[in-house]
Write a protein that holds these residues in place. Structure first.
Motif, PDB file in Angstrom:
ATOM      1  N   UNK A 283     -60.293 -15.445  28.876  1.00  0.00           N
ATOM      2  CA  UNK A 283     -61.269 -16.202  28.257  1.00  0.00           C
ATOM      3  C   UNK A 283     -60.552 -17.689  28.419  1.00  0.00           C
ATOM      4  N   UNK A 284     -59.198 -17.537  27.967  1.00  0.00           N
ATOM      5  CA  UNK A 284     -58.257 -18.863  28.260  1.00  0.00           C
ATOM      6  C   UNK A 284     -58.455 -19.553  29.697  1.00  0.00           C
ATOM      7  N   UNK A 285     -58.308 -18.513  30.619  1.00  0.00           N
ATOM      8  CA  UNK A 285     -58.565 -18.991  31.928  1.00  0.00           C
ATOM      9  C   UNK A 285     -59.744 -19.582  32.230  1.00  0.00           C
ATOM     10  N   UNK A 286     -60.871 -19.174  31.689  1.00  0.00           N
ATOM     11  CA  UNK A 286     -62.174 -19.617  31.869  1.00  0.00           C
ATOM     12  C   UNK A 286     -62.321 -21.085  31.157  1.00  0.00           C
ATOM     13  N   UNK A 287     -61.820 -21.217  29.991  1.00  0.00           N
ATOM     14  CA  UNK A 287     -61.816 -22.409  29.440  1.00  0.00           C
ATOM     15  C   UNK A 287     -61.124 -23.380  30.156  1.00  0.00           C
ATOM     16  N   UNK A 288     -59.931 -23.043  30.553  1.00  0.00           N
ATOM     17  CA  UNK A 288     -59.042 -24.033  31.316  1.00  0.00           C
ATOM     18  C   UNK A 288     -59.950 -24.472  32.530  1.00  0.00           C
ATOM     19  N   UNK A 289     -60.284 -23.454  33.324  1.00  0.00           N
ATOM     20  CA  UNK A 289     -61.100 -23.916  34.381  1.00  0.00           C
ATOM     21  C   UNK A 289     -62.228 -25.017  34.318  1.00  0.00           C
ATOM     22  N   UNK A 290     -63.179 -24.695  33.197  1.00  0.00           N
ATOM     23  CA  UNK A 290     -64.146 -25.474  32.888  1.00  0.00           C
ATOM     24  C   UNK A 290     -63.613 -26.837  32.294  1.00  0.00           C
ATOM     25  N   UNK A 291     -62.707 -26.732  31.480  1.00  0.00           N
ATOM     26  CA  UNK A 291     -62.231 -28.248  30.846  1.00  0.00           C
ATOM     27  C   UNK A 291     -61.937 -28.926  31.824  1.00  0.00           C
ATOM     28  N   UNK A 292     -60.949 -28.147  33.065  1.00  0.00           N
ATOM     29  CA  UNK A 292     -60.394 -29.088  33.997  1.00  0.00           C
ATOM     30  C   UNK A 292     -61.706 -29.697  34.984  1.00  0.00           C
ATOM     31  N   UNK A 293     -62.684 -29.120  35.015  1.00  0.00           N
ATOM     32  CA  UNK A 293     -63.743 -29.310  36.183  1.00  0.00           C
ATOM     33  C   UNK A 293     -64.369 -30.708  35.010  1.00  0.00           C
TER      34      UNK A 293
END
Length: 376
Positions: A283-293
């Motif tokens: 979930x940390x990776x999912x958050x990071x990817x979405x937040x970066x986008x």
């Protein structure tokens, strides 16, 4: 819970109003906008019950924006927020529900919310979320709220809480008994673990029943199966957004911001369940990817204030991420904020020296020195 949008060209004012609204427990802010055009383009997505509008906004007036909103959805209530009281007559000509003067006072906001609830015909003590089922949070600390309750459920034992978290994680799936025992009682012998499981299931059912949470927990063919009718679960809503794979653009930014708002902390980070660690990383990776986008979208739009806000939320969870630090330095450079630019770089240096005993990487050093020369 009523859905609200805020349109105000002053970011601090927006944040204060959002805090005061959500503190009432009756309002969820589903979108904040600095420009009227952004609010209008996202209206079908945000579906607000009420719009809090500043009257003086750059691309139009709040009065004109109110007319556009009502033309698109006549059920939206309008509440104006401004520092000037001479607009009051004009405001009520567009049938505004209320008119709030800055600086905002908590009692004025609460009064406006009470009027809104009365207009909408809602009970004052309506539950914040999921009025008929449970409201369950996985991000940050695991917490469960019953219908019409603003206080989390109190568990008889920590194992009953952990078992429920494990079963909800596998909601409406068959979960073998041996897998549950292995996750929750890895140190117990098989004879003793059966007793522990049966006792914990009993306590879990008692807690859910006492909290008036509808549930169906069955056991068949060596497997447990849990269903929670009408439950609102933050990770399920977050997963649904990620699974939709929608690109971040003007039409989807409100949805993306809402998904990020669900992520109030890492997955079960305050509980420390060993079986949740893999999902915590995922979930940390999912958050990071979405937040970066989302950051990239705001940067391409030239909205550096919002980009900075998201970058700081990423750094709260990934403080040593050099790419994020570089993006934040770029934000300060673009805004010509020399003090913030220099201060942040030296903060990064101290952080890396304290945590890693190293200087920041060559990439961030090169970026800093090249941009600093351009600021001189």
């Amino acid at each position: 819970m009523l859905r609200a949008i805020i349109v105000d060209n002053e970011e601090p004012a927006t944040q204060i109003l959002q805090m005061l609204l959500e503190k009432t427990g009756q309002i969820r802010v589903v979108g904040t906008f600095l420009r009227a055009a952004d609010a209008l383009s996202s209206l079908r997505l945000t579906k607000p019950d009420v719009a809090f509008l500043d009257i003086e906004i750059p691309d139009t007036s709040g009065l004109e924006l109110a007319n556009h909103i009502l033309a698109m959805d006549s059920d939206v209530e309008i509440i104006f927020v401004t520092a000037y009281d001479h607009y009051a007559l004009h405001a009520f000509r567009v049938n505004a529900l209320d008119y709030l003067l800055k600086p905002l006072l908590p009692e004025d906001v609460e009064r406006a919310v009470r009027r809104l609830i009365k207009r909408k015909g809602l009970a004052k003590d309506s539950a914040p979320e999921s009025p008929l089922g449970a409201n369950i949070h996985y991000f940050g600390k695991f917490s469960v709220y019953g219908p019409a309750s603003k206080k989390p459920v109190k568990w008889r034992t920590s194992k009953a809480e952990e078992l429920f978290a494990y079963l909800v994680q596998n909601l409406e799936k068959e979960v073998p008994k041996w897998r549950i025992c292995e996750a929750l009682w890895p140190e117990y012998h098989s004879e003793k673990v059966d007793i522990q499981l049966h006792t914990t299931v009993y306590k879990l059912k008692k807690v859910l029943t006492a909290a008036n949470i509808p549930f169906d927990l069955s056991f068949s063919n060596g497997c447990y199966w849990l269903s929670l009718p009408q439950a609102a679960i933050d990770k399920v809503e977050f997963d649904a957004h990620i699974a939709s794979s929608v690109p971040v653009n003007q039409n989807t930014i409100a949805r993306c911001e809402h998904a990020l708002s669900l992520y109030t902390g890492d997955y079960l980070e305050e509980n420390g369940y060993l079986w949740s660690l893999a999902l915590k990383a995922e979930y940390g990776q999912k958050f990071y990817k979405l937040a970066s986008s989302v950051v990239n979208f705001y940067m391409t739009q030239g909205d550096w204030v919002r980009a900075e806000k998201i970058l700081r939320s990423i750094l709260e969870r990934c403080p040593l991420d050099e790419t994020v630090h570089e993006m934040l330095l770029t934000c300060y450079f673009t805004q010509k904020d020399r003090t913030a630019f220099i201060t942040h770089y030296h903060t990064v240096r101290k952080l890396f020296q304290a945590e890693l005993g190293l200087e920041p990487g060559k990439s961030i050093q090169t970026l800093y020195h090249s941009l600093l020369k351009r600021m001189d």
